[in-house]
Design a protein around this motif. Structure first.
Motif, PDB file in Angstrom:
ATOM      1  N   THR A 168       0.834  -1.208   0.000  1.00  0.00           N
ATOM      2  CA  THR A 168       0.000   0.000   0.000  1.00  0.00           C
ATOM      3  C   THR A 168       0.864   1.251   0.000  1.00  0.00           C
ATOM      4  O   THR A 168       0.612   2.201  -0.756  1.00  0.00           O
ATOM      5  CB  THR A 168      -0.940  -0.009   1.229  1.00  0.00           C
ATOM      6  OG1 THR A 168      -1.751  -1.177   1.152  1.00  0.00           O
ATOM      7  CG2 THR A 168      -1.824   1.222   1.267  1.00  0.00           C
ATOM      8  N   ILE A 169       1.910   1.237   0.845  1.00  0.00           N
ATOM      9  CA  ILE A 169       2.829   2.386   0.875  1.00  0.00           C
ATOM     10  C   ILE A 169       3.423   2.596  -0.515  1.00  0.00           C
ATOM     11  O   ILE A 169       3.499   3.715  -1.029  1.00  0.00           O
ATOM     12  CB  ILE A 169       3.973   2.138   1.908  1.00  0.00           C
ATOM     13  CG1 ILE A 169       3.407   2.114   3.322  1.00  0.00           C
ATOM     14  CG2 ILE A 169       5.091   3.170   1.761  1.00  0.00           C
ATOM     15  CD1 ILE A 169       2.919   3.437   3.840  1.00  0.00           C
ATOM     16  N   ASN A 170       3.815   1.493  -1.131  1.00  0.00           N
ATOM     17  CA  ASN A 170       4.402   1.575  -2.465  1.00  0.00           C
ATOM     18  C   ASN A 170       3.395   2.111  -3.491  1.00  0.00           C
ATOM     19  O   ASN A 170       3.701   3.016  -4.271  1.00  0.00           O
ATOM     20  CB  ASN A 170       4.916   0.183  -2.873  1.00  0.00           C
ATOM     21  CG  ASN A 170       5.826   0.281  -4.067  1.00  0.00           C
ATOM     22  OD1 ASN A 170       6.826   0.990  -4.032  1.00  0.00           O
ATOM     23  ND2 ASN A 170       5.464  -0.382  -5.155  1.00  0.00           N
ATOM     24  N   ASP A 171       2.160   1.586  -3.444  1.00  0.00           N
ATOM     25  CA  ASP A 171       1.122   2.039  -4.385  1.00  0.00           C
ATOM     26  C   ASP A 171       0.851   3.545  -4.209  1.00  0.00           C
ATOM     27  O   ASP A 171       0.772   4.283  -5.183  1.00  0.00           O
ATOM     28  CB  ASP A 171      -0.196   1.289  -4.151  1.00  0.00           C
ATOM     29  CG  ASP A 171      -0.124  -0.156  -4.624  1.00  0.00           C
ATOM     30  OD1 ASP A 171       0.847  -0.502  -5.316  1.00  0.00           O
ATOM     31  OD2 ASP A 171      -1.044  -0.930  -4.283  1.00  0.00           O
ATOM     32  N   PHE A 172       0.678   3.960  -2.943  1.00  0.00           N
ATOM     33  CA  PHE A 172       0.296   5.352  -2.675  1.00  0.00           C
ATOM     34  C   PHE A 172       1.462   6.314  -2.952  1.00  0.00           C
ATOM     35  O   PHE A 172       1.289   7.338  -3.597  1.00  0.00           O
ATOM     36  CB  PHE A 172      -0.132   5.536  -1.202  1.00  0.00           C
ATOM     37  CG  PHE A 172      -1.492   4.991  -0.847  1.00  0.00           C
ATOM     38  CD1 PHE A 172      -2.184   4.149  -1.704  1.00  0.00           C
ATOM     39  CD2 PHE A 172      -2.098   5.317   0.362  1.00  0.00           C
ATOM     40  CE1 PHE A 172      -3.445   3.633  -1.363  1.00  0.00           C
ATOM     41  CE2 PHE A 172      -3.355   4.821   0.710  1.00  0.00           C
ATOM     42  CZ  PHE A 172      -4.021   3.972  -0.149  1.00  0.00           C
ATOM     43  N   MET A 173       2.653   5.951  -2.425  1.00  0.00           N
ATOM     44  CA  MET A 173       3.739   6.940  -2.391  1.00  0.00           C
ATOM     45  C   MET A 173       4.691   6.842  -3.572  1.00  0.00           C
ATOM     46  O   MET A 173       5.243   7.840  -4.002  1.00  0.00           O
ATOM     47  CB  MET A 173       4.538   6.814  -1.078  1.00  0.00           C
ATOM     48  CG  MET A 173       3.670   6.989   0.151  1.00  0.00           C
ATOM     49  SD  MET A 173       4.591   7.018   1.684  1.00  0.00           S
ATOM     50  CE  MET A 173       5.194   8.701   1.759  1.00  0.00           C
ATOM     51  N   VAL A 174       4.890   5.622  -4.074  1.00  0.00           N
ATOM     52  CA  VAL A 174       5.869   5.456  -5.162  1.00  0.00           C
ATOM     53  C   VAL A 174       5.140   5.378  -6.509  1.00  0.00           C
ATOM     54  O   VAL A 174       5.428   6.138  -7.430  1.00  0.00           O
ATOM     55  CB  VAL A 174       6.762   4.212  -4.920  1.00  0.00           C
ATOM     56  CG1 VAL A 174       7.808   4.090  -6.016  1.00  0.00           C
ATOM     57  CG2 VAL A 174       7.417   4.273  -3.538  1.00  0.00           C
ATOM     58  N   GLU A 175       4.153   4.479  -6.593  1.00  0.00           N
ATOM     59  CA  GLU A 175       3.420   4.330  -7.860  1.00  0.00           C
ATOM     60  C   GLU A 175       2.469   5.505  -8.110  1.00  0.00           C
ATOM     61  O   GLU A 175       2.098   5.785  -9.240  1.00  0.00           O
ATOM     62  CB  GLU A 175       2.608   3.026  -7.868  1.00  0.00           C
ATOM     63  CG  GLU A 175       3.445   1.758  -7.764  1.00  0.00           C
ATOM     64  CD  GLU A 175       4.330   1.536  -8.983  1.00  0.00           C
ATOM     65  OE1 GLU A 175       3.900   1.887 -10.100  1.00  0.00           O
ATOM     66  OE2 GLU A 175       5.454   1.034  -8.807  1.00  0.00           O
ATOM     67  N   GLY A 176       2.060   6.156  -7.040  1.00  0.00           N
ATOM     68  CA  GLY A 176       1.199   7.341  -7.188  1.00  0.00           C
ATOM     69  C   GLY A 176      -0.190   7.038  -7.720  1.00  0.00           C
ATOM     70  O   GLY A 176      -0.701   7.766  -8.576  1.00  0.00           O
ATOM     71  N   VAL A 177      -0.831   5.971  -7.190  1.00  0.00           N
ATOM     72  CA  VAL A 177      -2.163   5.620  -7.714  1.00  0.00           C
ATOM     73  C   VAL A 177      -3.196   6.736  -7.479  1.00  0.00           C
ATOM     74  O   VAL A 177      -4.197   6.809  -8.190  1.00  0.00           O
ATOM     75  CB  VAL A 177      -2.708   4.281  -7.145  1.00  0.00           C
ATOM     76  CG1 VAL A 177      -1.912   3.104  -7.657  1.00  0.00           C
ATOM     77  CG2 VAL A 177      -2.755   4.285  -5.623  1.00  0.00           C
ATOM     78  N   PHE A 178      -2.970   7.583  -6.506  1.00  0.00           N
ATOM     79  CA  PHE A 178      -3.881   8.723  -6.295  1.00  0.00           C
ATOM     80  C   PHE A 178      -3.189  10.042  -6.632  1.00  0.00           C
ATOM     81  O   PHE A 178      -3.553  11.093  -6.088  1.00  0.00           O
ATOM     82  CB  PHE A 178      -4.393   8.758  -4.847  1.00  0.00           C
ATOM     83  CG  PHE A 178      -5.181   7.538  -4.475  1.00  0.00           C
ATOM     84  CD1 PHE A 178      -6.306   7.177  -5.202  1.00  0.00           C
ATOM     85  CD2 PHE A 178      -4.792   6.747  -3.412  1.00  0.00           C
ATOM     86  CE1 PHE A 178      -7.028   6.031  -4.878  1.00  0.00           C
ATOM     87  CE2 PHE A 178      -5.508   5.604  -3.074  1.00  0.00           C
ATOM     88  CZ  PHE A 178      -6.622   5.243  -3.812  1.00  0.00           C
ATOM     89  N   GLY A 179      -2.196   9.979  -7.478  1.00  0.00           N
ATOM     90  CA  GLY A 179      -1.466  11.195  -7.843  1.00  0.00           C
ATOM     91  C   GLY A 179      -0.867  11.831  -6.600  1.00  0.00           C
ATOM     92  O   GLY A 179      -0.413  11.134  -5.683  1.00  0.00           O
TER      93      GLY A 179
END
Ligand code: AMP
Ligand code: GLY
Length: 419
Positions: A168-179
């Motif tokens: 989740t940290i990776n999705d939110f902060m690195v991948e930027g799923v919510f910009g």
């Protein structure tokens, strides 16, 4: 009075419906195409104009001589629409940008709650993914991770394992799923218990609370499946007792009003507290600077007074003299959603049976009218609201009428209000 309601969903249909009942309302403009469906008086008018920016709203208000703007959703509040309208002298009901930060930044909201001693889960915020990952290693799941910014109700993950938390940290902060909304995260203590929503009207100095409601956020029966914007609501909520409500007044709303004033925020609008009642007492999970959807559809039919008078009492800062009360009924609201909700919306499928339903309110969210027929046009398509003598009575009515409505792929929860 000529009123403009901002927003396109079921909440805004409910607002327009209730506002139009006021003898003071002469015309209610709304962007909900089918909003006139529940109305007898011909006061509700669909407004097809593009009012997607502050400037466009102001231009529309000036061209149509609008007397009052009522803002439904969070995005225009966060974009400073209320501030912009106030600047040009147009009456508005909706939080100013600085007040809307209670919703638009989870970190700001948590800091505010700590500063004014409002009970809430312990937390830490991070702008650096490695720091967040290191912190997560020290925790025992479930781990609650929230994107700081607005994410259309999808920016919260309850992680049952450290691996999932790291992802989740990776999705939110690195991948930027919510910009940009996920470039900062709040990691929060998990709270057990039952949730409830308390919605207050605020004039800056005083507030009045509506009956407590309970949303069902998961897609599927038994609280399974992904989180959604809300699949159904009932109100009132009997397990939130009078003492609980007194506690919430004293420790949430009194303190929030005091805090907003101390921060120099002139807050005229709705403040929604999402709370958890459990072994750790009552804690605030989140503040929203707007009313809930579908909470609004469930609670407005319970309001005994004229909504326009209530809103004007807020705008004119004399809410303390307004006696807000609810009728002695129970309300149940059920969301009818498209097949692929919450992943994607449903488009262009004919909705049948709307002319057959009786004794319920049908608020339109994702619908479109064409040649006298109603078609799907969104994820959450309709909200069906029934009032009853008690929860069982209201549920029975709502579900009996829903059975008459159909569109391809229609899905809804069968357990709303099942205690
Ligand atoms: P929020 O947008 O912050 O209200 O979070 C969305 C949903 O996540 C809430 O309605 C709760 O179901 C859940 N949630 C949020 N924070 C917590 C928490 N600290 N403990 C348990 N569940 C939570
Ligand atoms: N139904 C939850 C919300 O409006 O935030």
């Amino acid at each position: 009075m000529k009123i403009l309601v901002i927003g396109t969903a079921g909440r805004e249909h409910a607002l327009a419906w209730k506002l139009a009942q006021s003898p003071k309302a002469t015309l209610v403009y709304t962007s909900v195409m089918a909003a006139a469906s529940l109305e007898q008086g011909g006061k509700i008018k669909f407004n097809p104009a593009d009012i997607s920016t502050n400037d466009k709203v102001i231009a529309f208000c000036q061209a149509e001589a609008i007397d009052l703007v009522v803002i439904g959703p969070e995005a225009p509040l966060a974009a400073g629409l209320a501030d912009a309208l106030r600047q040009v002298g147009i009456k508005v009901f909706g939080a100013v940008k600085a007040g809307a930060m209670l919703e638009s930044s989870k970190e700001y909201s948590k800091k505010f709650m700590d500063k004014y001693f409002i009970p809430t889960a312990a937390y830490k915020s991070f702008t650096d993914a490695d720091e967040a990952l290191k912190y997560i290693e020290t925790l025992t799941p479930p781990i609650v991770i929230k994107a700081d910014g607005l994410a259309a109700g999808k920016g919260v993950n309850i992680c049952l394992s450290k691996e999932n938390a790291a992802k989740t940290i990776n999705d939110f902060m690195v991948e930027g799923v919510f910009g940009g909304s996920g470039s900062k995260v709040v990691v929060e203590e998990f709270l057990e218990g039952r949730e409830a929503s308390i919605i207050a009207f605020i004039d800056g100095d005083t507030y009045k609370t509506m009956p407590v409601s309970r949303d069902h956020k998961r897609l599927l029966d038994g609280d399974l499946g992904p989180n959604t914007g809300g699949m159904g609501v009932y109100s009132p909520v009997l397990d939130i007792t009078e003492e609980d409500i007194d506690f919430i007044r004293e420790h949430v709303f009194d303190k929030a009003i005091k805090g907003l004033k101390a921060e120099g925020v002139d807050y005229c609008g709705i403040l929604y507290a999402g709370i958890m009642k459990g072994p750790k007492g009552i804690n605030v999970l989140e503040f929203n600077a707007r009313s809930g959807d579908p909470e609004t559809q469930a609670i407005l039919p319970l309001l005994e007074q004229d909504l326009l008078e209530l809103i004007l009492a807020c705008v004119n800062k004399n809410l303390k003299d307004f006696a807000l009360s609810a009728i002695n009924k129970t309300s149940v609201c059920i969301t009818l959603a498209g097949r692929d909700y919450p992943v994607s919306g449903s488009k262009g499928l004919e909705i049948t049976g709307l002319d057959k339903v009786q004794d319920v309110l049908v608020f339109h969210a994702g619908t479109k009218l064409e040649n006298g027929k109603t078609y799907t046009n969104g994820g959450r398509v309709l909200s069906v609201v029934a009032l009853g003598e008690n929860l069982a009575d209201a549920r029975q009515k709502a579900y009996a009428e829903i059975a008459k409505i159909n569109f391809d792929g229609m899905q809804y929860r069968r357990d709303i209000g099942e205690e």
